[in-house]
Design an enzyme around this catalytic site. Structure first.
Site, PDB file in Angstrom:
ATOM      1  N   ASN A 145     -40.990  15.922   4.651  1.00 50.35           N
ATOM      2  CA  ASN A 145     -41.626  16.697   6.060  1.00 50.35           C
ATOM      3  C   ASN A 145     -40.733  16.191   6.980  1.00 50.35           C
ATOM      4  OD1 ASN A 145     -43.493  18.179   8.014  1.00 50.35           O
ATOM      5  ND2 ASN A 145     -43.999  18.705   5.928  1.00 50.35           N
ATOM      6  N   HIS A 195     -37.249  16.995   5.525  1.00 50.90           N
ATOM      7  CA  HIS A 195     -37.003  16.902   3.941  1.00 50.90           C
ATOM      8  C   HIS A 195     -35.875  15.978   3.672  1.00 50.90           C
ATOM      9  CE1 HIS A 195     -40.470  18.885   3.141  1.00 50.90           C
ATOM     10  NE2 HIS A 195     -40.158  19.945   2.978  1.00 50.90           N
ATOM     11  N   HIS A 202     -41.810  18.252  -4.586  1.00 57.23           N
ATOM     12  CA  HIS A 202     -42.107  19.639  -3.781  1.00 57.23           C
ATOM     13  C   HIS A 202     -42.280  20.612  -4.972  1.00 57.23           C
ATOM     14  CE1 HIS A 202     -41.745  22.425  -0.402  1.00 57.23           C
ATOM     15  NE2 HIS A 202     -41.430  21.691   0.345  1.00 57.23           N
ATOM     16  N   SER A 203     -42.914  20.591  -5.957  1.00 55.66           N
ATOM     17  CA  SER A 203     -43.388  21.490  -6.730  1.00 55.66           C
ATOM     18  C   SER A 203     -44.063  22.856  -6.299  1.00 55.66           C
ATOM     19  CB  SER A 203     -44.055  20.843  -8.058  1.00 55.66           C
ATOM     20  OG  SER A 203     -43.221  20.307  -8.954  1.00 55.66           O
ATOM     21  N   TYR A 204     -43.638  23.987  -6.848  1.00 57.40           N
ATOM     22  CA  TYR A 204     -44.659  25.066  -6.226  1.00 57.40           C
ATOM     23  C   TYR A 204     -45.369  25.462  -7.395  1.00 57.40           C
ATOM     24  CZ  TYR A 204     -41.581  25.986  -2.034  1.00 57.40           C
ATOM     25  OH  TYR A 204     -40.966  25.856  -0.957  1.00 57.40           O
ATOM     26  N   ASP A 237     -49.819  25.113   6.117  1.00 58.14           N
ATOM     27  CA  ASP A 237     -48.574  24.321   5.954  1.00 58.14           C
ATOM     28  C   ASP A 237     -48.867  22.977   6.976  1.00 58.14           C
ATOM     29  OD1 ASP A 237     -46.121  23.153   5.760  1.00 58.14           O
ATOM     30  OD2 ASP A 237     -44.758  24.959   6.524  1.00 58.14           O
ATOM     31  N   GLN A 256     -49.516  17.515   2.101  1.00 63.40           N
ATOM     32  CA  GLN A 256     -49.018  18.602   2.659  1.00 63.40           C
ATOM     33  C   GLN A 256     -49.383  19.837   1.947  1.00 63.40           C
ATOM     34  OE1 GLN A 256     -47.404  18.652   5.771  1.00 63.40           O
ATOM     35  NE2 GLN A 256     -46.961  20.729   6.223  1.00 63.40           N
ATOM     36  N   GLU A 280     -47.815  18.454  -1.410  1.00 61.86           N
ATOM     37  CA  GLU A 280     -46.947  17.212  -1.440  1.00 61.86           C
ATOM     38  C   GLU A 280     -47.663  16.030  -0.783  1.00 61.86           C
ATOM     39  OE1 GLU A 280     -43.583  19.077   1.056  1.00 61.86           O
ATOM     40  OE2 GLU A 280     -44.803  20.850   0.831  1.00 61.86           O
TER      41      GLU A 280
END
Ligand code: GLA
Length: 380
Positions: A110, A136, A207-209, A279, A316, A344
């Protein structure tokens, strides 16, 4: 059941093992390491893809390019396996601009305001790669590094990256190890550790979606989310926290009871406007340093459930607000607005500039050590 048998057979062919296929659900893992070439970076460095299949036939694939989680294939309530993370089929996709799909993020997950912080009286200037802010880890963060393989076996992969003194403006040589383990309980366990030779700051995350309906299958607005947090860190328009830890008092940020992501995301709320959705960093309940369940997400259509466990103080929660349909991912799927969400686990954004936030300073002789687990199951 059928899937388990079929994949068992495929595994036998893949690894060239001769013998009977064990009955589904009672399979034993092959102890062979499934490692393939994943391509080369522009500088000619080779990247590899490691695939881990557990005793249930569920599978995780990870590359040492950025330590990225490339796929996570887990069953729905009918036993049908689906890939629940966004990403690309080949290294080329990851080499092109993308919003940190599956990556290890470092040195600092972040934002750091205006790309600067003071430590022991010295001012450190970092890359400003997000407007005037640092995001990041900078221009070439840990997400774009080719990590060394420290160890690999049938269930785990240990990656190492030495970030040199001065890289992206940070002080100290930071020796970082991330160990991924894919357990027989459909858990992806991530253990981070780091040491330094000079005082520095560090905040590592993944940071996996996720999309529990299956990657590329639609938006995530119907997912039901619970977060064990009583407060969050409100931000300004540049998504920098002001320093306040704010309670929810019935706001759209209160996820102490399950709510669909889409239920309140469009509410007239300044914080949601700044974030273009969620976010924000949630201040997790329970003692940091203790591995505890901090979030639970269920997807009603598939019945898939994901729980997040972490030792970290914050998380996050990001709802893919910047995804806009310009990226085409695995299997040609187009990633449209809010097609994935991230959880995150981390320290709070901009901590180096907020003495009231938990410290992110690492000193020589100390070891940074955190653990996060993404655990998958199903519900009726
Ligand atoms: C984080 C940030 C977001 C965005 C994404 C990547 O989650 O908080 O604002 O930058 O990464 O697109």
């Amino acid at each position: 059941m059928r899937y388990g048998f079929a994949t068992g057979a495929v595994a036998l062919v893949l690894f060239g093992i001769v013998g009977c296929t064990p009955p589904a659900q009672q399979q034993r893992r092959t102890e062979a390491v499934d490692k393939r070439d994943f391509g080369k970076t522009a500088a000619g460095e080779p990247a590899e893809l490691y695939t881990f299949k557990n005793a249930n036939g569920a599978e995780a694939a990870i590359t040492n390019y950025g330590g990225r989680v490339v796929s996570l294939k887990v069953p729905d309530r009918a036993g049908t396996i689906g890939d629940v993370v966004l990403g690309f089929d080949s290294l080329d996709g990851y080499l092109s601009p993308n919003p940190y799909f599956g990556a290890i993020v470092g040195r600092y997950g972040n934002r750091i305001a205006k790309g600067r912080f003071t430590l022991n009286g010295a001012v450190y200037k970092l890359a400003q790669n997000n407007g005037e802010n640092h995001l990041h880890g900078g221009i070439k963060g840990f997400d774009k590094a080719v990590w060394k393989i420290r160890a690999a076996d049938a269930r785990s992969l240990e990656l190492n990256y030495l970030s040199r003194d001065g890289e992206e403006g940070y002080p100290g040589n930071l020796d970082t190890t991330v160990k991924y383990t894919w357990t027989d309980h459909n858990e992806l366990r991530i253990e981070y550790s780091a040491t330094t030779d000079k005082d520095t700051v560090v905040n590592l995350t993944n940071h996996s979606y996720f999309n529990l309906a299956g990657q590329g299958q639609g938006d995530i607005l119907g997912h039901q989310v619970t977060i064990n947090a009583d407060r969050f860190t409100p931000v300004d328009q540049g998504l920098i926290p002001a320093g306040e830890l704010r309670g929810f008092a019935g706001s759209p940020f209160d996820f102490r009871q399950p709510h669909a992501i889409g239920e309140r995301i469009g509410a007239a709320d300044e914080q949601l406007t700044f974030g273009k959705g969620y976010d924000h960093n949630f201040v997790l309940n329970g003692a940091a340093g203790t591995l505890r369940v901090v979030a639970r997400v269920t997807e009603p259509g598939s019945g898939r459930v994901m729980e997040v466990l972490t030792t970290q103080p914050g998380m996050q929660f990001y709802t893919g607000n910047f995804l806009d349909g310009t990226l085409r991912g695995k299997g040609g799927k187009v990633y449209r607005h809010r097609y994935g969400f991230c959880m995150e686990t981390q320290h709070f954004p901009d901590s180096p500039n907020h003495p009231n936030f938990p410290s992110v300073v690492l000193k020589p002789g100390e070891r940074y050590q955190t653990t996060t687990v993404y655990r998958f199951s199903t519900a009726r």
